[in-house]
Design a protein around this motif. Structure first.
Motif, PDB file in Angstrom:
ATOM      1  N   UNK A  42      -0.804  -0.238 -12.673  1.00 42.74           N
ATOM      2  CA  UNK A  42      -0.037   0.494 -13.811  1.00 42.74           C
ATOM      3  C   UNK A  42       1.054   1.215 -12.687  1.00 42.74           C
ATOM      4  N   UNK A  43       1.263   1.115 -11.374  1.00 49.37           N
ATOM      5  CA  UNK A  43       2.253   1.635 -10.650  1.00 49.37           C
ATOM      6  C   UNK A  43       3.725   0.993 -10.759  1.00 49.37           C
ATOM      7  N   UNK A  44       4.560   1.839 -11.123  1.00 48.79           N
ATOM      8  CA  UNK A  44       6.161   1.386 -11.253  1.00 48.79           C
ATOM      9  C   UNK A  44       6.641   0.467 -10.048  1.00 48.79           C
ATOM     10  N   UNK A  45       5.882   0.696  -8.902  1.00 51.56           N
ATOM     11  CA  UNK A  45       6.117   0.175  -7.795  1.00 51.56           C
ATOM     12  C   UNK A  45       5.463  -1.100  -7.347  1.00 51.56           C
ATOM     13  N   UNK A  46       4.817  -1.727  -8.263  1.00 53.26           N
ATOM     14  CA  UNK A  46       4.154  -2.831  -7.934  1.00 53.26           C
ATOM     15  C   UNK A  46       2.520  -2.728  -7.834  1.00 53.26           C
ATOM     16  N   UNK A  47       1.799  -3.737  -7.954  1.00 52.81           N
ATOM     17  CA  UNK A  47       0.331  -3.674  -7.714  1.00 52.81           C
ATOM     18  C   UNK A  47       0.220  -3.551  -6.296  1.00 52.81           C
ATOM     19  N   UNK A  48      -0.854  -3.168  -5.800  1.00 47.74           N
ATOM     20  CA  UNK A  48      -1.356  -2.955  -4.371  1.00 47.74           C
ATOM     21  C   UNK A  48      -2.523  -4.146  -4.408  1.00 47.74           C
ATOM     22  N   UNK A  49      -2.528  -4.722  -3.309  1.00 41.40           N
ATOM     23  CA  UNK A  49      -3.207  -5.875  -3.114  1.00 41.40           C
ATOM     24  C   UNK A  49      -4.664  -5.472  -2.133  1.00 41.40           C
ATOM     25  N   UNK A  50      -5.728  -5.916  -2.708  1.00 45.71           N
ATOM     26  CA  UNK A  50      -7.124  -5.769  -2.142  1.00 45.71           C
ATOM     27  C   UNK A  50      -7.099  -6.495  -0.591  1.00 45.71           C
ATOM     28  N   UNK A  51      -7.140  -5.886   0.527  1.00 43.41           N
ATOM     29  CA  UNK A  51      -7.232  -6.616   1.886  1.00 43.41           C
ATOM     30  C   UNK A  51      -8.378  -7.519   1.923  1.00 43.41           C
ATOM     31  N   UNK A  52      -9.384  -7.507   1.030  1.00 44.49           N
ATOM     32  CA  UNK A  52     -10.610  -8.520   1.400  1.00 44.49           C
ATOM     33  C   UNK A  52     -10.029  -9.697   0.650  1.00 44.49           C
ATOM     34  N   UNK A  53      -9.102  -9.537  -0.382  1.00 48.48           N
ATOM     35  CA  UNK A  53      -8.776 -11.005  -1.191  1.00 48.48           C
ATOM     36  C   UNK A  53      -7.602 -10.473  -1.908  1.00 48.48           C
ATOM     37  N   UNK A  54      -6.576 -10.758  -1.481  1.00 48.77           N
ATOM     38  CA  UNK A  54      -5.179 -10.440  -2.043  1.00 48.77           C
ATOM     39  C   UNK A  54      -5.030 -10.691  -3.499  1.00 48.77           C
ATOM     40  N   UNK A 107       0.866  -1.218   0.123  1.00 47.94           N
ATOM     41  CA  UNK A 107       0.040   0.040   0.156  1.00 47.94           C
ATOM     42  C   UNK A 107       0.776   1.076   0.099  1.00 47.94           C
ATOM     43  N   UNK A 108       1.939   1.343   0.586  1.00 45.82           N
ATOM     44  CA  UNK A 108       2.782   2.276   0.703  1.00 45.82           C
ATOM     45  C   UNK A 108       3.999   2.381  -0.247  1.00 45.82           C
ATOM     46  N   UNK A 109       4.405   3.209  -0.734  1.00 46.32           N
ATOM     47  CA  UNK A 109       5.547   3.451  -1.605  1.00 46.32           C
ATOM     48  C   UNK A 109       6.713   4.054  -0.761  1.00 46.32           C
ATOM     49  N   UNK A 110       6.346   4.889  -0.023  1.00 46.86           N
ATOM     50  CA  UNK A 110       7.557   5.278   0.969  1.00 46.86           C
ATOM     51  C   UNK A 110       6.965   5.384   2.360  1.00 46.86           C
ATOM     52  N   UNK A 111       7.442   4.849   3.300  1.00 46.10           N
ATOM     53  CA  UNK A 111       7.238   5.218   4.791  1.00 46.10           C
ATOM     54  C   UNK A 111       8.012   6.334   5.409  1.00 46.10           C
ATOM     55  N   UNK A 114      -7.554  -3.465  -5.657  1.00 43.69           N
ATOM     56  CA  UNK A 114      -7.686  -2.526  -4.814  1.00 43.69           C
ATOM     57  C   UNK A 114      -8.754  -1.526  -5.569  1.00 43.69           C
ATOM     58  N   UNK A 115      -8.642  -1.536  -6.832  1.00 44.27           N
ATOM     59  CA  UNK A 115      -9.062  -0.292  -7.676  1.00 44.27           C
ATOM     60  C   UNK A 115      -8.011   0.731  -7.867  1.00 44.27           C
ATOM     61  N   UNK A 116      -8.380   1.784  -8.643  1.00 43.98           N
ATOM     62  CA  UNK A 116      -7.313   2.845  -8.869  1.00 43.98           C
ATOM     63  C   UNK A 116      -7.867   4.222  -9.384  1.00 43.98           C
ATOM     64  N   UNK A 117      -7.393   5.079  -9.398  1.00 42.39           N
ATOM     65  CA  UNK A 117      -5.682   5.084  -9.034  1.00 42.39           C
ATOM     66  C   UNK A 117      -5.396   5.301  -7.669  1.00 42.39           C
ATOM     67  N   UNK A 118      -6.351   5.675  -6.740  1.00 42.19           N
ATOM     68  CA  UNK A 118      -5.939   5.592  -5.371  1.00 42.19           C
ATOM     69  C   UNK A 118      -6.037   4.400  -4.534  1.00 42.19           C
ATOM     70  N   UNK A 158       3.460   8.367   5.688  1.00 36.99           N
ATOM     71  CA  UNK A 158       4.031   7.970   4.638  1.00 36.99           C
ATOM     72  C   UNK A 158       3.317   8.276   3.179  1.00 36.99           C
ATOM     73  N   UNK A 159       3.870   7.875   1.998  1.00 34.98           N
ATOM     74  CA  UNK A 159       3.427   8.102   0.642  1.00 34.98           C
ATOM     75  C   UNK A 159       2.728   6.874   0.077  1.00 34.98           C
ATOM     76  N   UNK A 160       1.422   6.856  -0.238  1.00 39.72           N
ATOM     77  CA  UNK A 160       0.827   5.660  -0.784  1.00 39.72           C
ATOM     78  C   UNK A 160       0.850   5.440  -2.206  1.00 39.72           C
ATOM     79  N   UNK A 161       0.868   4.165  -2.382  1.00 41.41           N
ATOM     80  CA  UNK A 161       1.048   3.710  -3.802  1.00 41.41           C
ATOM     81  C   UNK A 161      -0.246   4.181  -4.568  1.00 41.41           C
ATOM     82  N   UNK A 162       0.027   4.022  -5.847  1.00 40.61           N
ATOM     83  CA  UNK A 162      -1.139   4.529  -6.925  1.00 40.61           C
ATOM     84  C   UNK A 162      -0.625   3.843  -8.448  1.00 40.61           C
ATOM     85  N   UNK A 163      -1.894   4.254  -9.255  1.00 39.27           N
ATOM     86  CA  UNK A 163      -1.466   3.910 -10.587  1.00 39.27           C
ATOM     87  C   UNK A 163      -0.351   5.018 -10.991  1.00 39.27           C
ATOM     88  N   UNK A 164       0.281   4.744 -12.024  1.00 37.92           N
ATOM     89  CA  UNK A 164       1.296   5.867 -12.495  1.00 37.92           C
ATOM     90  C   UNK A 164       0.678   7.083 -13.025  1.00 37.92           C
TER      91      UNK A 164
END
Lengths: 483, 95
Positions: free
Chosen positions: A131-143, A39-43, A147-151, A116-122
């Motif tokens: 589309x994030x360069x830092x890898x996909x975020x996983x949905x906590x309800x089913x990894x 979920x985070x790119x930078x903590x 989780x949807x995007x871009x936020x 920190x700063x949160x992951x997002x679509x590029x």
């Protein structure tokens, strides 16, 4: 501690039941334990603890406000002075923002703590966070689902309680769609309500920042801090900001809810439709009246959006040239090579696709057929909203046609991905405010109900959402493994 | 409407955007798919419709022509890929 609402945490801090340093450390530990969500790119633990210490001091001095000492997280689209601000891109992997976005500045003034700063679509271009360069975020309800995007990082973090609340931005649904897919509350304010200064631009006539929270009450508190005129944003609207919390308790008796037939037709999953019908019935019990309406131009929103947004994106992203900041390619042979390779190597595929589309739509000979035409269609869509909102107080409908889809499922077919934003995009074209609130589950996955209001009616939307959350508990559910 | 590989290369050049050779066909296909979506717009009569550039239809706000920013050259150049003596460096443009 992580299941307390923002208001409860704020009271706990004021009463000194716990300190902001303790609360912040608690959330930093949770972030560390749940790194698998990405979920985070930078903590920013050192900064967070320093801010927490200052917040405790401020509380001790009796100068605190509701957000003082509350650990929040920022979408990595907001420039944060001295902190890496990537916008989900390789292009900005080495970019330390030299100034603060107004939104960041406002939270700093309120004494909030940034975890920190949160992951997002590029560059906020995407509906799945893949589309994030830092890898996909996983949905906590089913990894295994998105989780949807871009936020997507914002939605996953709030849903999994890795922050009390978070910021998001919404150009075509990027707050509401991930909020719906992760079972949280998200609000896209009226265009111009929240300053865009320092919020990295994607499509400037559509982009708007807003709160992503666990409840409407929390969203009211966050929006109170975020909203307001900013002379640094030339499209910021100079209008007074109402007291959002004060309006939450108003009765909904006599509320007129418009249900556009275009929102409930073909394409909407039957189980999602049934879940929404139950939610809307709840509003009837609260004294609201349902009115069937029609918004005939809604279906044109996707084609109009995919001209206007890429056109604005191609202009906005021309600033990334490998000269002043951001990524530069190795050993450029001449200036054209420097531009072309820096941009080619720095941007991912979805960003390139939209730059190409926008460049084409704005190029000689095609401008009238695409860009001008899309702007005219935008007017028709906006008129549909004006007409509807002259007779009803709020429009309700789905946020997404289905619950969260699988990671990888739609990446090969960009058009299918675009079509999944069918219910959210028109709102940005018109510029009106809209929310997504948790309204139930289908096969264990959250479903969002969309509330759409007239320009600058955020107070009314928050009231309508809050009243529903007083008689339902969908917004209190926690994904398994994050209790 | 469909775009060819040549079209894609021309657009990429206009945008000064490097794209991998092996991706050109896929971009042509994706962009053609997007343009297909857009044919729906052509079917709508918009003869007397005013184009909408901005949700608020507001005029650009003006401000006094006064200095509001301090010089932050050093801070801005600290994050630049290559600078020398206060100047941004790029490959030689004129021989």
């Amino acid at each position: 501690m992580h299941n307390k609402t923002l208001t409860e945490l704020s009271l706990g801090l004021q009463a000194k039941t716990f300190s902001s340093v303790e609360l912040t450390q608690f959330f930093l530990n949770r972030i560390d334990q749940h790194q698998q969500l990405n979920a985070y790119i930078t903590v920013t633990p050192e900064l967070a603890l320093a801010q927490a210490k200052a917040a405790d001091q401020r509380i001790a001095n009796g100068r605190s406000d509701l957000l003082t000492g509350i650990p929040i997280a920022q979408k990595d689209i907001f420039c944060t002075q001295g902190v890496t601000t990537t916008c989900g891109s390789k292009m900005l992997a080495n970019f330390t923002a030299p100034y603060n976005a107004t939104v960041i500045e406002k939270f700093n003034q309120a004494g909030a703590v940034m975890l920190g700063k949160l992951n997002m679509d590029e560059f906020a271009m995407g509906s799945s966070n893949e589309t994030s360069y830092y890898g996909a975020v996983k949905n906590p309800w089913n990894i295994n689902t998105v989780p949807g995007g871009s936020s997507g990082g914002s939605a996953a973090a709030v849903s999994a309680r890795l922050a009390v609340c978070a910021t998001g931005t919404d150009t075509g649904g990027s707050i509401r769609q991930p909020a719906a897919l992760c079972g949280i509350t998200g609000l896209k304010p009226t265009y111009g309500r929240v300053s865009r200064y320092g919020m990295i631009a994607y499509a400037s006539s559509l982009d708007q920042g807003g709160p992503m929270t666990r409840s409407a009450e929390d969203a009211a508190i966050m929006l109170q801090a975020m909203a307001g005129f900013d002379e640094k944003d030339s499209t910021s609207v100079d209008m007074p900001v109402p007291d959002y919390r004060a309006g939450l308790t108003k009765s909904l008796v006599g509320l007129k809810i418009g249900l556009p037939k275009e929102f409930f037709g073909e394409g909407l999953n039957d189980d999602v439709a049934a879940t929404l019908a139950v939610a809307i019935e709840e509003y009837r019990k609260l004294g609201a009246e349902m009115i069937d309406i029609s918004m005939p131009n809604l279906k044109l929103a996707i084609p109009a959006y995919y001209v206007i947004a890429p056109a604005e994106c191609s202009a906005n992203l021309s600033r990334f040239d490998g000269v002043r900041y951001g990524y530069r390619c190795e050993s450029p042979v001449d200036l054209t090579d420097l531009y072309t390779r820096s941009r080619g190597e720095g941007f991912g595929k979805e960003v390139k696709r939209r730059i190409l589309m926008g460049t084409y739509a704005l190029s000689t000979g095609y401008y009238d057929a695409y860009y001008l035409k899309a702007q005219k269609i935008r007017r028709l869509i906006s008129e549909d909203f004006k007409t509807a909102l002259a007779t009803v107080d709020v429009i309700m409908g789905p946020v997404t046609p289905n619950t969260a889809f699988g990671i990888g499922e739609k990446m090969a077919d960009p058009i299918a991905m675009y079509l999944s934003d069918i219910y959210t995009i028109a709102i940005n074209l018109a510029g009106v405010p809209a929310m997504s609130i948790p309204a139930g589950f289908v096969a264990g996955m959250p479903v969002g109900l969309q509330l759409i209001g007239d320009y600058f009616s955020e107070d009314r939307l928050l009231n309508i959402a809050h009243q529903y959350q007083q008689v339902t508990d969908w917004h209190t559910y926690i994904p398994t493994g994050f209790e | 409407m469909s775009l060819t590989a040549d079209d894609v290369n021309k657009i990429a050049h206009l945008a000064r955007l490097g794209i991998d050779k092996q991706d050109v066909a896929a971009y042509a296909n994706d962009l053609s798919g997007m343009l297909d979506l857009m044919t729906q717009m052509a079917e709508v009569n918009t003869d007397h419709v005013e184009p909408m550039a901005h949700p608020m239809d507001q005029a650009q706000r003006l401000r006094a022509d006064a200095v509001t920013e301090l010089n932050h050259r050093e801070a801005f150049q600290a994050i630049a890929p290559q600078v020398e003596a206060g100047l941004y460096l790029v490959p030689k443009v004129i021989e």
